[in-house]
Write a protein that holds these residues in place. Structure first.
Motif, PDB file in Angstrom:
ATOM      1  N   LEU A   3       5.098  -3.470   3.561  1.00 31.88           N
ATOM      2  CA  LEU A   3       6.283  -3.762   2.514  1.00 31.88           C
ATOM      3  C   LEU A   3       5.787  -3.358   1.175  1.00 31.88           C
ATOM      4  O   LEU A   3       6.198  -2.858   0.339  1.00 31.88           O
ATOM      5  N   LEU A   4       4.527  -3.904   0.781  1.00 25.64           N
ATOM      6  CA  LEU A   4       3.693  -3.687  -0.443  1.00 25.64           C
ATOM      7  C   LEU A   4       3.488  -2.273  -0.638  1.00 25.64           C
ATOM      8  O   LEU A   4       3.559  -1.571  -1.940  1.00 25.64           O
ATOM      9  N   PHE A   5       3.279  -1.539   0.458  1.00 21.41           N
ATOM     10  CA  PHE A   5       2.723   0.073   0.232  1.00 21.41           C
ATOM     11  C   PHE A   5       4.158   0.823  -0.182  1.00 21.41           C
ATOM     12  O   PHE A   5       4.057   1.627  -0.914  1.00 21.41           O
ATOM     13  N   ILE A   6       5.301   0.084   0.581  1.00 25.38           N
ATOM     14  CA  ILE A   6       6.528   0.926   0.194  1.00 25.38           C
ATOM     15  C   ILE A   6       6.870   0.535  -1.252  1.00 25.38           C
ATOM     16  O   ILE A   6       7.598   1.521  -2.095  1.00 25.38           O
ATOM     17  N   GLU A   7       6.522  -0.557  -1.610  1.00 30.91           N
ATOM     18  CA  GLU A   7       6.805  -0.877  -3.161  1.00 30.91           C
ATOM     19  C   GLU A   7       6.058  -0.212  -4.104  1.00 30.91           C
ATOM     20  O   GLU A   7       6.145  -0.578  -5.326  1.00 30.91           O
ATOM     21  N   GLY A   8       4.688   0.244  -3.617  1.00 31.00           N
ATOM     22  CA  GLY A   8       4.034   0.883  -4.394  1.00 31.00           C
ATOM     23  C   GLY A   8       2.699  -0.062  -5.063  1.00 31.00           C
ATOM     24  O   GLY A   8       2.056   0.366  -5.723  1.00 31.00           O
ATOM     25  N   GLN A   9       2.519  -1.179  -4.274  1.00 33.78           N
ATOM     26  CA  GLN A   9       1.605  -2.393  -4.641  1.00 33.78           C
ATOM     27  C   GLN A   9       0.376  -1.885  -3.701  1.00 33.78           C
ATOM     28  O   GLN A   9       0.003  -2.747  -2.782  1.00 33.78           O
ATOM     29  N   LEU A  10      -0.297  -0.820  -4.035  1.00 36.42           N
ATOM     30  CA  LEU A  10      -1.386  -0.533  -3.056  1.00 36.42           C
ATOM     31  C   LEU A  10      -2.554  -1.375  -2.978  1.00 36.42           C
ATOM     32  O   LEU A  10      -3.003  -1.556  -1.790  1.00 36.42           O
ATOM     33  N   ALA A  11      -2.860  -1.950  -4.158  1.00 39.79           N
ATOM     34  CA  ALA A  11      -4.098  -2.841  -4.196  1.00 39.79           C
ATOM     35  C   ALA A  11      -3.974  -3.983  -3.261  1.00 39.79           C
ATOM     36  O   ALA A  11      -4.825  -4.343  -2.319  1.00 39.79           O
ATOM     37  N   ILE A  12      -2.951  -4.793  -3.420  1.00 38.63           N
ATOM     38  CA  ILE A  12      -2.805  -5.907  -2.753  1.00 38.63           C
ATOM     39  C   ILE A  12      -2.745  -5.391  -1.337  1.00 38.63           C
ATOM     40  O   ILE A  12      -2.972  -6.209  -0.391  1.00 38.63           O
ATOM     41  N   GLY A  13      -1.820  -4.453  -0.912  1.00 39.82           N
ATOM     42  CA  GLY A  13      -1.672  -3.908   0.540  1.00 39.82           C
ATOM     43  C   GLY A  13      -2.825  -3.690   1.058  1.00 39.82           C
ATOM     44  O   GLY A  13      -3.187  -4.079   2.394  1.00 39.82           O
ATOM     45  N   ILE A  14      -4.025  -3.186   0.438  1.00 37.80           N
ATOM     46  CA  ILE A  14      -5.065  -2.597   0.975  1.00 37.80           C
ATOM     47  C   ILE A  14      -5.879  -4.104   1.378  1.00 37.80           C
ATOM     48  O   ILE A  14      -6.604  -4.027   2.326  1.00 37.80           O
ATOM     49  N   ILE A  15      -6.006  -5.093   0.485  1.00 36.90           N
ATOM     50  CA  ILE A  15      -6.416  -6.268   0.448  1.00 36.90           C
ATOM     51  C   ILE A  15      -5.831  -6.822   1.722  1.00 36.90           C
ATOM     52  O   ILE A  15      -6.861  -7.579   2.617  1.00 36.90           O
ATOM     53  N   LEU A  16      -4.842  -6.910   1.843  1.00 35.41           N
ATOM     54  CA  LEU A  16      -4.305  -7.610   3.294  1.00 35.41           C
ATOM     55  C   LEU A  16      -4.659  -6.824   4.580  1.00 35.41           C
ATOM     56  O   LEU A  16      -4.987  -7.438   5.559  1.00 35.41           O
ATOM     57  N   LEU A  17      -4.730  -5.327   4.565  1.00 35.72           N
ATOM     58  CA  LEU A  17      -5.057  -4.629   5.751  1.00 35.72           C
ATOM     59  C   LEU A  17      -6.714  -5.016   5.779  1.00 35.72           C
ATOM     60  O   LEU A  17      -6.953  -5.276   7.260  1.00 35.72           O
ATOM     61  N   ILE A  18      -7.627  -5.190   4.807  1.00 31.53           N
ATOM     62  CA  ILE A  18      -8.915  -5.607   5.065  1.00 31.53           C
ATOM     63  C   ILE A  18      -8.959  -6.883   5.719  1.00 31.53           C
ATOM     64  O   ILE A  18      -9.744  -6.980   6.630  1.00 31.53           O
ATOM     65  N   VAL A  19      -8.115  -7.741   5.153  1.00 37.85           N
ATOM     66  CA  VAL A  19      -8.206  -9.371   5.614  1.00 37.85           C
ATOM     67  C   VAL A  19      -8.015  -9.043   7.185  1.00 37.85           C
ATOM     68  O   VAL A  19      -8.492  -9.919   8.053  1.00 37.85           O
ATOM     69  N   THR A  20      -6.907  -8.410   7.677  1.00 43.33           N
ATOM     70  CA  THR A  20      -6.087  -8.560   9.002  1.00 43.33           C
ATOM     71  C   THR A  20      -7.111  -7.665   9.860  1.00 43.33           C
ATOM     72  O   THR A  20      -7.653  -8.269  11.140  1.00 43.33           O
ATOM     73  N   PHE A  21      -7.533  -6.554   9.504  1.00 36.43           N
ATOM     74  CA  PHE A  21      -8.523  -5.691  10.496  1.00 36.43           C
ATOM     75  C   PHE A  21      -9.948  -6.106  10.428  1.00 36.43           C
ATOM     76  O   PHE A  21     -10.654  -5.690  11.348  1.00 36.43           O
ATOM     77  N   ILE A  22     -10.385  -7.036   9.627  1.00 34.83           N
ATOM     78  CA  ILE A  22     -11.870  -7.212   9.434  1.00 34.83           C
ATOM     79  C   ILE A  22     -12.111  -8.499   9.842  1.00 34.83           C
ATOM     80  O   ILE A  22     -12.897  -9.020  10.228  1.00 34.83           O
ATOM     81  N   PHE A  23     -11.080  -9.543   9.283  1.00 35.89           N
ATOM     82  CA  PHE A  23     -11.298 -10.829   9.415  1.00 35.89           C
ATOM     83  C   PHE A  23     -10.716 -11.736  10.449  1.00 35.89           C
ATOM     84  O   PHE A  23     -11.099 -12.756  10.755  1.00 35.89           O
ATOM     85  N   LEU A  24      -9.546 -10.916  10.733  1.00 32.94           N
ATOM     86  CA  LEU A  24      -8.633 -11.853  11.530  1.00 32.94           C
ATOM     87  C   LEU A  24      -8.591 -11.140  13.199  1.00 32.94           C
ATOM     88  O   LEU A  24      -8.891 -11.707  14.191  1.00 32.94           O
TER      89      LEU A  24
END
Length: 285
Positions: free
Chosen positions: A28-49
């Motif tokens: 949803l953040l990528f769709i709204e254009g908030q790329l930085a926060i979306g990338i951080i969430l993806l890093i947290v998901t795929f690296i830490f969780l």
């Protein structure tokens, strides 16, 4: 050597749900254009969780190491979350069957024999199995072969050549299996492995002496049978003479008794049918 340490990590379902929520939010953040926060969430998901999620099936375990240090072993089956940076090695806790190959060895008196064993084993200490030996399956195979060879060298095949032997490979199957199981447990204890059962599955003379040893066994059987036949024949002759004497059927002197004993022994001990001979004269003519 590190002792086994059992750990019970938290359930992985909560982490999995959080990961899915973060993925949806990042999209949803990528769709709204908030790329930085979306990338951080993806890093947290795929690296830490997500990398920390593990599934442990029944009769399996996961051995965890963190940068070369042993953390613990998860033996409880289920869905869990652990430190995502740990190395997870699956170790089966099921019982294994080892059908050993036929080995050609010499028994305690030097006769070449063929022997093989079936061994049932199971891992009890996962830390020892992973860290104490290079490859625990190969370790079991090699040590099992060594134990079977040592066992074959300790006892004679049978007591045909060694009549003083109290335990033989052929005659003392239960005792031999018990000794094999004990020796295997001593050898495999280093790798955290327990032997549940060990049995001799194949035992025979080597082909080059099998025919000769078969002849020896046949000769021993014939001698034993003849011995039993002679003992029975002597008893029957003694009974016959006693009955004749008790009932006064006929008066026999020593020479006639000797002739009767001879004839009865020939009849009773012979291996062929006897043709009766009618004597029309007397014993002395």
């Amino acid at each position: 050597m590190n002792p086994e340490k059992i750990i019970n990590p938290p359930s992985g379902f909560a982490t999995f749900i959080v990961s899915m929520v973060l993925l949806i939010v990042s999209v949803l953040l990528f769709i709204e254009g908030q790329l930085a926060i979306g990338i951080i969430l993806l890093i947290v998901t795929f690296i830490f969780l997500l990398p920390g999620l593990i599934i442990v099936n029944p009769n399996e375990s996961k051995v965890l190491t963190f940068f070369g240090k042993y953390v613990g072993t998860v033996k409880k089956d289920g869905f869990f979350w652990v430190n995502p940076f740990t190395v997870k090695k699956k170790v089966s806790l099921k019982a294994f069957n080892l059908n050993g190959q036929q080995l050609k060895v010499n028994d305690s008196i030097g006769n070449p024999i063929e022997i093989a064993a079936v061994i049932v084993w199971q891992i009890k200490d996962t830390a020892a199995a992973v860290f104490a030996v290079e490859n625990y399956i190969q370790y079991v195979n090699i040590q099992s072969e060594a134990a079977v060879r040592h066992l074959a060298n300790t006892f004679p095949y049978d007591n045909l050549e060694d009549e003083t032997a109290t335990i033989t490979l052929r005659g003392g199957a239960d005792q031999v299996s018990e000794m094999l199981e004990k020796e295997l447990n001593e050898r495999l204890n280093r790798a955290g492995i327990e032997v549940l059962e060990a049995r001799i599955s194949h035992l025979a003379y080597a082909p080059e002496i099998a025919h000769s040893m078969l002849q020896v066994q046949q000769a021993s059987a014939i001698i034993a049978a003849r011995k039993l036949i002679v003992e029975g024949a002597v008893g029957m002759v003694e009974m016959a003479l006693n009955k004749l004497s008790e009932k006064n059927i006929v008066e026999l002197d020593e020479e006639r008794k000797a002739a009767m004993v001879s004839n009865l022994l020939v009849v009773l001990c012979g291996d062929k049918a006897v043709n009766p001979v009618v004597n029309t004269g007397t014993l002395y003519h």
